[in-house]
Structures are given as structure tokens and as C-alpha cells.
Enzyme design. Structure first.
Site, PDB file in Angstrom:
ATOM      1  CD  GLU A  42      -2.326   1.423   2.781  1.00 37.09           C
ATOM      2  OE1 GLU A  42      -2.588   2.570   3.205  1.00 37.09           O
ATOM      3  OE2 GLU A  42      -2.551   0.386   3.440  1.00 37.09           O
ATOM      4  CE  LYS A 130      -7.210   2.009   7.258  1.00 37.71           C
ATOM      5  NZ  LYS A 130      -6.298   3.047   6.715  1.00 37.71           N
TER       6      LYS A 130
END
Length: 214
Positions: A42, A130
Site C-alpha cells: 500500500e 480496515k
């Protein structure tokens, strides 16, 4: 409101969060992480040259899944998708981001914290939720408590994950973990400590697999 996702989570295992402030991410970094076994990467939108990095890393290491993090607006989502991001990660749940991602078939890990926020993110179409910042509300114990009433929601704890607690998150039922500075620190990148980064990546992956696969 979007229907509930029907497929399994598309973002799993160890996700390396590349958040740099003073420098663009060099290609040696993706080599160190992927060679260490981390294949979900990421790159945050706040990292200098994030879109260009995603474009390069996709070509350089096609076995990796390179996404953009800190996606907060539909325009952020469009820029990331244009750069070739395999997935998006958001700090909060933004319906407009989910809509853009859905149009292009790009999975999203939406940031949420409370049970209400987590359930809402899932119902709005997040592929993974998340749980951030998880360390501030109890870490693995909190994740385990949330999973009891929401067992079908794939959870990706992020914020304070390190080598000392990664096994506990796997045991608590996480589908993966988002790992930031305890894996990719600005100091290590600026100092070009590639062997150390490769070893760190391997240690995280090994710890995750030995618990999650047990």
C-alpha cells in the site's frame, strides 16, 4: 445502499504500508519487500510521487499487488485507478470512493473503528474493513470482540501492528494486517537498509503464516 459482498476478501495476509514524507519510494524498496515475501503493498497518497510509484512497481514486480492508501475522495480514487492501483485503502468510509471503485472493479479496504462503522462499511460494499487505529481501542482483544457479532466481515487491523502482536491478530481472526513503520520506516528507506527491510518482511510473513495457517 449496495448489496452485501458475496466473494471472499481480496486483500489478505501482510500488507506493507509505505508512508514516506520526505522522499519518493525507490524501486529497491519494492524489491526488498517482495523478496521478503510481502506481496500486498500500500503506497499512501501522501507519499511523494505515489501514482508514479504504483505505475513503476506494477511493471517491476508483476507478482505484487500494489494499491494506494489514504484515499479520501472520488478524485483520489480515480487518480489511483488511472495509475493502475490493484486496490484502494481508505482511512474512513466514503461512499463516493466505493462507487468509483465499484465502477472499475477495484477492491477497497475501508477504514472503520466502532462496530457500527465496521458494519456500515461492509454493507456499503467494502471488500475488507480496515479496523483503524486498532491499537488505541484494545488491539487483538478488541478485534476478537468485534468478530463475535460480525463474523462474516473480513477485518484488517491496522495501527500499531508489529512483530510482537501479529500472531495475536491472526489468532483473533483477522484476514490480514496492515503494517506501517514497524516494517517500512523512513529511516530504513533513506538509509537504504534493504537487507534489514527484506529480513523484517520475511519475519512478518513467517509469523503470520505460522499462526493463520495453523
Amino acid at each position: 445502499m449496495a448489496s452485501l459482498p458475496v466473494s471472499g476478501p481480496s486483500i489478505t495476509g501482510v500488507v506493507a504500508i509505505v508512508r514516506l514524507r520526505g522522499t519518493a519510494a525507490p524501486d529497491a524498496l519494492v524489491d526488498a519487500l517482495v523478496d521478503g515475501g510481502v506481496t500486498f503493498l500500500e503506497v499512501t497518497a501522501t507519499t511523494p510521487g505515489a501514482c508514479a510509484t504504483i505505475e513503476r512497481w506494477r511493471r517491476r514486480r508483476p507478482e505484487a499487488r500494489v494499491g494506494m492508501g489514504t484515499v479520501r475522495t472520488p478524485d483520489d480514487a480515480r487518480a489511483a485507478i488511472s495509475a493502475g492501483a490493484h486496490f484502494l485503502v481508505t482511512p474512513t468510509t466514503v461512499p463516493g470512493v466505493l462507487a468509483v471503485a465499484g465502477e472499475h472493479g477495484v477492491p477497497v479496504a475501508c477504514g472503520a473503528l466502532t462496530p457500527t462503522e465496521i458494519d456500515q462499511a461492509w454493507r456499503l460494499g467494502a471488500d475488507v474493513v480496515k479496523v483503524f487505529p486498532v491499537a488505541s481501542v484494545g488491539g487483538p482483544d478488541y478485534l476478537r470482540a468485534v468478530r463475535d457479532p460480525l463474523p462474516e466481515v473480513p477485518l484488517l487491523p491496522t495501527g500499531g501492528v508489529d512483530r510482537g502482536n501479529i500472531r495475536a491478530y491472526a489468532s483473533a481472526g483477522a484476514v490480514g494486517v496492515g503494517v506501517g513503520s514497524s516494517l517500512v520506516s523512513e529511516h530504513a528507506v533513506v538509509g537504504e537498509h534493504w537487507d534489514d527491510l527484506r529480513a523484517r518482511a520475511r519475519s512478518f510473513v513467517d509469523a503470520w503464516k505460522e499462526t493463520a495457517d495453523a
